[in-house]
Design a protein around this motif. Structure first.
Motif, short mmCIF file in Angstrom:
data_model
loop_
_atom_site.label_atom_id
_atom_site.label_comp_id
_atom_site.label_asym_id
_atom_site.label_seq_id
_atom_site.Cartn_x
_atom_site.Cartn_y
_atom_site.Cartn_z
N LEU A 218 12.10 54.90 -30.66
CA LEU A 218 11.55 53.55 -30.84
C LEU A 218 10.19 53.39 -30.19
O LEU A 218 9.25 52.87 -30.81
CB LEU A 218 12.54 52.54 -30.25
N HIS A 219 10.04 53.85 -28.96
CA HIS A 219 8.81 53.63 -28.21
C HIS A 219 7.63 54.37 -28.86
O HIS A 219 6.51 53.84 -28.92
CB HIS A 219 8.98 54.10 -26.76
N SER A 220 7.88 55.59 -29.35
CA SER A 220 6.81 56.37 -29.95
C SER A 220 6.29 55.71 -31.23
O SER A 220 5.15 55.96 -31.64
CB SER A 220 7.29 57.80 -30.27
N ALA A 221 7.10 54.86 -31.85
CA ALA A 221 6.67 54.13 -33.05
C ALA A 221 6.04 52.78 -32.70
O ALA A 221 5.04 52.38 -33.29
CB ALA A 221 7.85 53.93 -34.00
N LEU A 222 6.62 52.08 -31.73
CA LEU A 222 6.14 50.73 -31.40
C LEU A 222 4.71 50.73 -30.88
O LEU A 222 3.95 49.79 -31.14
CB LEU A 222 7.06 50.08 -30.37
N VAL A 223 4.33 51.77 -30.11
CA VAL A 223 2.96 51.79 -29.59
C VAL A 223 1.93 51.91 -30.72
O VAL A 223 0.76 51.57 -30.55
CB VAL A 223 2.75 52.95 -28.59
N GLN A 224 2.38 52.37 -31.89
CA GLN A 224 1.47 52.49 -33.03
C GLN A 224 1.24 51.17 -33.75
O GLN A 224 0.46 51.10 -34.70
CB GLN A 224 1.99 53.53 -34.02
#
Length: 626
Positions: free
Chosen positions: A226-232
């Motif tokens: 989730l985090h690796s996608a949300l920062v985008q």
């Protein structure tokens, strides 16, 4: 359902928040970065955490506080690595796995990720249902069933954008935090005794089981995806300085959010230790029992009400992030997207069914054990998310100067080793106990086989990137090679297909189609008959609607002929999208023009998704006229 052709993670909100705007103040630009970690943090305080924290606090007092602190420190490092992957490479963890590991390994990793999400959702279902029951007295079976209704919450939130979604989650987190702060003030724990809980110790095997459950509930594998996608969702300057700034601010965002989550988990464990352990109630892992005992032990009705409200808020916030993680995992591994409501409904049903079975067969008293088991199951998936993540952020070929330093790498591998060791030890202990108690050859063989596969997969995820000189095909590069645009010669369409629905929008569709054509272009007018008899009999139907549709089509053709435009008309039947695709291919059209109805959310499901279904099955340009 459709195949994903583009690489953007969470494409609906990808780079939707601009952090580069010069018209805004410096502080506004910095604050624009804050938000993703708060969506991640709710996974660290969901109802599954409550069960393990209550079990640890009531049975061992403050003894396992150090496990919470260690888990939080692990989570802080791993989540910051996940954010770094998304910021630098523009890839989420699922996409990076797909580009690195062989297809069979990726498929198993995908299944494990889905199991982790299902285990997370199981905790959310049970937590929300119990919270509803505690507040209203509704039977737990009904409460579990009612949790299906929150399937549509994500649809509502997505309509308002990622920023509104983050605000909603932060509000729920504030409710949970405030509730436990008040309960702690009522409980009045002895601070000098609390501090002793930060000295590492594990009294027995039961403490190990609960400790692993706490780690599984705290460091959650789906949060790394989730985090690796949300920062985008943040649009940043793709310069060295811009990337450094994004990494630094996201680290502070993660630190603040996860420390808030640590406070909530520590508050639950301290509350259980102060109220239950000291009173001799050492077997409370059940949320019902904890709620019931709060009133007589704290002497008031406020604490149990706050407990139930916080439980509902924790479950509801986690349900949103769980759905997003499911979307990321499916799109990243399979390049397959399904509607958010359908994705949510499937995930929720997968969680509801085992919950209902346990309640039906064993009764509500087994729910606490089911919650703890779901968190241990989560812990078993951790290695398969953490190990690839460390590989990716250590790789200088794809991360460049933003690859992690050697001391961070050592610490990350140490954390991974601890997690893997604890998992293998627990699996071995549980399997040995089960085999000794149940003398069944086939079951024993199956357990041993699963254990061997588990260890083999761990070895593959560790060794494969070292052995293969892999290249992440299609990865986002920080400094892409120079490209040219060519001659930019405009295409000439000889045969243009138009999908018409005989509404007031047809004129707009025809006008846009004519704008794309030349003098010698031929136009194919398509209309799908959708009467009941046409759906059943197809082209053999001769009902009133079919005849009227043919008359309308002939009218359009006559009007076009009067303007010296060459055109033909074709009626299709039964399934709208499939028929349009069939006719387009049959007529060998080189451009398709069709209308978009503009519906979103539930209306999109009701009125159909013709555009999305058609455009992924025709291999020609598609012009959508809104």
């Amino acid at each position: 359902m459709k195949l994903q052709d583009h690489a953007a993670s969470l494409s609906e909100v990808h780079q939707s928040i601009d952090t580069t705007g010069k018209s805004t103040s410096k502080w506004r630009r910095i604050l624009a970065f804050f938000g993703p970690a708060y969506l991640v943090s709710v996974g660290y305080m969901d109802p599954g955490n409550w069960a393990t924290d209550l079990a640890g606090g009531s049975k061992f007092g403050y003894t396992l506080l150090w496990v919470l602190l260690m888990s939080n420190m692990m989570a802080l490092l791993l989540q910051s690595l996940s954010a770094r992957l998304g910021i630098v490479r523009g890839r989420d963890l699922a996409q990076a796995n797909r580009e690195t590991y062989p297809a069979p390994v990726n498929f198993v990793l995908y299944i494990l990720a889905e199991i982790a999400i299902a285990a997370t959702d199981l905790a959310e279902v049970l937590g929300m249902a119990i919270g509803i029951q505690l507040l209203t007295g509704m039977p737990l079976m009904w409460g579990v069933t009612l949790t299906v209704l929150d399937t549509f919450l994500l649809l509502l939130l997505q309509r308002y954008g990622i920023r509104k979604m983050e605000a909603f989650i932060i509000a729920l987190v504030a409710i949970v935090g405030t509730s436990f702060l008040i309960q702690l003030l009522l409980a009045k724990p002895d601070v000098s005794e609390v501090v002793t809980g930060f000295v590492p110790s594990l009294p027995d095997e039961t403490a190990l089981y609960i400790a692993i459950g706490i780690i599984g509930a705290t460091v959650m594998p789906h949060n790394l995806y989730l985090h690796s996608a949300l920062v985008q969702t943040r649009k940043i300057k793709k310069t060295d300085a811009g990337i450094k700034q994004a990494i630094r601010i996201n680290f502070w965002d993660t630190t603040i959010a996860l420390n808030l989550a640590f406070f909530v988990n520590a508050a639950i464990l301290i509350l259980a230790a102060t109220v239950f352990f000291k009173a001799g109630h050492t077997e409370i892992a059940d949320l019902h029992e904890a709620h019931r005992m709060l009133e007589p032990l704290l002497g008031g009705k406020l604490a149990p009400i706050l407990f139930a409200v916080a439980l509902i808020a924790a479950g509801q916030s986690s349900t949103v992030t769980g759905t997003l993680a499911g979307q990321i995992v499916m799109e990243g591994y399979l390049r397959l997207r399904i509607n958010p409501w359908l994705r949510r409904l499937i995930t929720r049903l997968v969680a509801i069914v085992p919950a209902l079975i346990v309640i039906w067969v064993s009764g509500e008293e087994k729910i606490g054990q089911l919650l703890v088991f779901s968190q241990v199951l989560l812990s078993l998936q951790l290695g398969f998310a953490v190990i690839p993540l460390i590989h990716f952020v250590s790789d200088k070929q794809t991360m460049g100067q933003f690859a992690i330093r050697w001391h961070v790498k050592v610490l990350a591998w140490l954390i991974a080793s601890i997690l893997v060791y604890l998992n293998i030890r627990m699996v071995y202990s549980e399997a040995s106990t089960f085999i000794s108690e149940n003398q069944n050859g086939w079951v024993d063989a199956l357990i041993i086989f699963i254990g061997v596969v588990f260890v083999a997969l761990l070895v593959i995820t560790i060794i494969y990137p070292f052995l293969s000189r892999y290249r992440q095909k299609g990865s986002a590069r920080m400094h892409p090679t120079q490209v040219t645009l060519g001659s930019l010669e405009a295409p000439k369409y000889k045969r243009i297909a138009l999908a018409l629905d005989f509404s007031q929008f047809d004129e707009k569709i025809i006008a846009n189609a004519l704008a794309q054509g030349q003098q010698d272009t031929e136009y194919v007018l398509i209309h799908i008959v959708e009467s009941a008899s046409a759906r059943y009999f197809g082209k053999d139907a001769d009902d009133f609607e079919t005849r009227k549709d043919q008359e309308q089509l002939d009218t359009y053709l006559e009007l076009l002929k009067s303007k010296n435009i060459t055109a033909k008309g074709i009626l299709g039947y039964r399934h709208r999208a499939k028929e349009i695709v069939r006719i387009v291919k049959q007529e060998k059209a080189d451009l398709l023009v069709l209308g978009g109805h503009g519906h979103t959310g539930i209306k999109d499901w009701i009125y159909g998704e013709t555009v999305n279904n058609v455009r992924h099955y025709v291999h020609i340009p598609v012009l959508v006229v809104q």
